[in-house]
Motif scaffolding. Structure first.
Motif, PDB file in Angstrom:
ATOM      1  N   ARG A  69       0.805  -1.230   0.000  1.00 51.87           N
ATOM      2  CA  ARG A  69       0.000   0.000   0.000  1.00 51.87           C
ATOM      3  C   ARG A  69       0.835   1.277   0.000  1.00 51.87           C
ATOM      4  NH1 ARG A  69      -4.866   0.805   2.391  1.00 51.87           N
ATOM      5  NH2 ARG A  69      -3.884   2.171   3.921  1.00 51.87           N
ATOM      6  N   ARG A  70       2.136   1.148  -0.028  1.00 47.64           N
ATOM      7  CA  ARG A  70       3.010   2.319   0.083  1.00 47.64           C
ATOM      8  C   ARG A  70       2.665   3.365  -0.971  1.00 47.64           C
ATOM      9  NH1 ARG A  70       5.661  -1.734  -2.691  1.00 47.64           N
ATOM     10  NH2 ARG A  70       6.920  -1.065  -4.466  1.00 47.64           N
ATOM     11  N   GLU A  71       3.030   4.609  -0.647  1.00 45.52           N
ATOM     12  CA  GLU A  71       2.754   5.743  -1.529  1.00 45.52           C
ATOM     13  C   GLU A  71       4.054   6.389  -1.973  1.00 45.52           C
ATOM     14  OE1 GLU A  71      -1.362   7.357   0.426  1.00 45.52           O
ATOM     15  OE2 GLU A  71       0.499   7.988   1.373  1.00 45.52           O
ATOM     16  N   THR A  84       1.529   4.388   4.158  1.00 46.10           N
ATOM     17  CA  THR A  84       0.391   5.283   4.310  1.00 46.10           C
ATOM     18  C   THR A  84       0.263   5.706   5.778  1.00 46.10           C
ATOM     19  OG1 THR A  84      -1.178   3.509   4.790  1.00 46.10           O
ATOM     20  CG2 THR A  84      -0.856   4.111   2.444  1.00 46.10           C
TER      21      THR A  84
END
Length: 133
Positions: A69-71, A84
């Motif tokens: 889910r990293r941004e 996140t």
């Protein structure tokens, strides 16, 4: 400080150190974090108290989820991926319960203070209710 979950694959930690821009220094001594169950490295910025903590990605289910889910964000002039806000809250709360560390509770509270209205509370509550707690 800033915490980063990293996956270096076939590269070595020396390769990572060599790729850092001028002014950033990877501390050569790794530490095993008993709370997180991972290896941690510190990156320091010359003449600045700011520290980046690099945690090697393990096989923990939440580590896997937060890595997926990293941004993409810009830090010190470079594009990087960052967990996140929701995943940082979950991580900090997990660490706070495992080690009873006030700093982790404070970090989670500070993230909520800044991003509270934008957070996916169902996601946070789901992980906080997970059996690993």
């Amino acid at each position: 400080d800033a915490d980063f979950l990293i996956q270096i694959g076939s590269a070595s930690i020396s390769d990572l150190a060599a790729a850092l821009p001028d002014g950033l220094r990877l501390e050569p001594q790794a530490a095993f974090e008993t709370v997180t169950g991972t290896t941690r490295y510190l990156v320091t910025l010359q003449q600045n108290p700011f520290v980046c903590e690099l945690f090697l990605c393990g096989d923990d289910p939440h580590d896997t989820a937060r890595f997926e889910r990293r941004e993409r964000v810009r830090v010190v002039g470079r594009e990087v991926f960052m967990a996140t806000a929701e995943d940082m809250i979950v991580t900090k709360l997990l660490w706070a319960t495992r080690a009873t560390r006030a700093k982790d509770r404070d970090d989670a509270r500070n993230i909520i203070a800044v991003r509270g209205a934008d957070l996916d509370w169902n996601y946070i509550e789901g992980w906080c209710a997970a059996p690993t707690w």
